[in-house]
Design a protein around this motif. Structure first.
Motif, short mmCIF file in Angstrom:
data_model
loop_
_atom_site.label_atom_id
_atom_site.label_comp_id
_atom_site.label_asym_id
_atom_site.label_seq_id
_atom_site.Cartn_x
_atom_site.Cartn_y
_atom_site.Cartn_z
N ALA A 132 0.85 -0.96 0.13
CA ALA A 132 0.12 -0.42 0.33
C ALA A 132 0.83 1.41 0.23
N ASN A 133 2.23 0.97 -0.27
CA ASN A 133 3.23 2.22 0.18
C ASN A 133 3.37 2.90 0.87
N ILE A 134 2.32 2.25 2.33
CA ILE A 134 2.51 2.96 4.23
C ILE A 134 3.95 3.37 4.15
N TYR A 135 4.34 1.76 4.32
CA TYR A 135 6.33 2.28 4.60
C TYR A 135 7.52 3.18 4.47
N LYS A 136 7.26 3.48 2.82
CA LYS A 136 7.03 4.79 1.92
C LYS A 136 7.06 6.03 2.29
N SER A 141 9.45 8.68 1.13
CA SER A 141 10.40 8.48 0.17
C SER A 141 9.79 8.99 -0.94
N GLU A 142 10.52 8.99 -1.85
CA GLU A 142 9.34 9.03 -3.14
C GLU A 142 8.45 8.60 -3.89
N ILE A 143 7.22 9.13 -4.11
CA ILE A 143 6.53 7.83 -4.29
C ILE A 143 5.46 7.77 -5.71
N SER A 144 5.66 7.22 -6.97
CA SER A 144 5.60 6.99 -8.13
C SER A 144 4.97 6.01 -8.69
N PRO A 154 -0.84 -0.07 -5.76
CA PRO A 154 -0.63 0.49 -4.74
C PRO A 154 -2.74 1.23 -3.81
N VAL A 155 -2.12 2.15 -2.81
CA VAL A 155 -3.11 3.08 -2.40
C VAL A 155 -2.34 4.18 -3.06
N ILE A 156 -3.46 5.13 -4.28
CA ILE A 156 -2.63 6.08 -5.33
C ILE A 156 -3.15 7.09 -4.97
#
Length: 362
Positions: A132-136, A141-144, A154-156
């Motif tokens: 889900a990109n929770i850690y990023k 961190s940069e999320i793309s 992931p969660v967008i």
């Protein structure tokens, strides 16, 4: 009340973190939030994440604990002094993770300081939070997004209609190919696209009445469990109960659903008095129900709803399909056109609107 920690404790935490970063750099590695999390020196206010992160069952303790966590993050979370403790979290659900991601993103703002957290002991939960990109997000961190190559979505986080096409294409090519004819794929793609686009359009038109276009944010998550796709779209706007009365079709829908109070309400000329009376007479869940009614007239522009017709069609075509709509103190649950939707009064309000539905795979 939030616990205040001494300056000494915070200084010790920063010193420990600096020593770790220097040690990592000496080994030729670049410090990342992944290593920060593993560091034993966690000082500050521990925010415990519930063992079950879920809002699906309003009478369960997990609903209360999840809403309390989200409300705390929205109003009081301190990225410097607070850290999230997932160590005892045994279960996470798509709807709750989507709202958690949204709330964290808004609370963290534009800062760059990573937020400390403790990973869950359960690998399935750990993997779900990572997907889900929770850690990023917590690590700043940069999320793309590269949805054409991604195994899962992931969660967008998005504004306007960004990523709606990519999400539908991802689902179409990853899940809708095997066992279907071209005509069946085209039909599912059409219905899915309508449901996603109409829901997002409703966010842009109604959810943020006083915000600029770039601030009209929405979040989407997609999870596959066994042979079913669960897709959720969330906005942190004013909510359906606060806006449904402004729709051109509302008076007609109210006559159809609650004729006993229509005459009294619409004798009121003052708009604010009308809104206050409306909210005192009709519960949030009934207002959601009205917003989800199908067209009651023959004109196409009379009622757009929440993309409800397209979503209901998808759900009705799915064995054991279900549609959830959370907004304010109401939860609307739809299974098919033959049965009346289940209307549930929530013990605590949900900010904004979350719409989730499931699609059965071939």
């Amino acid at each position: 009340m939030k616990k205040n920690f001494s300056t000494y404790s915070l200084v010790k935490h920063r010193q420990a973190k600096k020593r770790w970063e220097q040690n990592v750099e000496r080994k030729g590695r670049k410090p990342t939030p992944r290593y920060t999390v593993a560091h034993p020196f966690l000082w500050g206010n521990k925010i415990k994440v519930p063992s079950c992160l879920s809002i699906y069952d309003p009478v369960d303790e997990s609903f209360k604990e999840t809403v309390e966590l989200i409300d705390y993050i929205a109003s009081d979370f301190d990225p410097v002094n607070d850290f999230l403790d997932f160590s005892e979290t045994e279960e996470i659900t798509a709807a709750a993770v989507t709202i958690l991601y949204s709330t964290l993103e808004v609370a963290l703002g534009e800062g760059c300081t990573p937020v400390s957290f403790v990973r869950p002991e359960f690998e399935g939960v750990n993997a779900g939070l990572r997907r889900a990109n929770i850690y990023k997000l917590l690590g700043r961190s940069e999320i793309s997004y590269s949805l054409t190559k991604a195994e899962s979505i992931p969660v967008i986080s998005s504004v306007c209609d960004d990523y709606t096409y990519e999400v539908c294409e991802h689902i179409k090519y990853r899940y809708f190919q095997e066992g279907l004819t071209e005509e069946e794929i085209a039909e599912k793609d059409f219905n899915l696209g309508n449901a996603v686009n109409e829901t997002v359009e409703n966010v842009l038109v109604h959810a943020y009445p006083n915000e600029s276009e770039e601030d009209k944010k929405w979040w989407l998550s997609c999870e596959v469990i066994k042979n079913t796709i669960f897709l959720a779209i969330y906005d942190a706007g004013v909510g359906i109960p606060n806006t449904v009365h402004e729709r051109k079709w509302f008076a007609g829908a109210l006559i159809e659903s609650r004729p006993e109070i229509y005459k009294e309400l619409y004798a009121i000329k003052d708009k604010m008095t009308l809104v206050n009376k409306l909210r005192s007479y009709i519960h949030d869940v009934d207002l959601i129900y009205i917003s989800m009614l199908d067209d009651y007239s023959g004109t196409l522009d009379q009622k757009r709803g929440q993309g409800s017709k397209s979503i209901k069609r998808l759900v009705s075509d799915t064995d054991n399909g279900k549609l959830w709509v959370f907004s304010g103190r109401g939860l609307y649950k739809f299974i098919n056109d033959l049965d009346r939707p289940e209307l549930i009064k929530l013990p605590s309000p949900i900010t904004g609107t979350l719409i989730q539905w499931n699609i059965k795979l071939p």
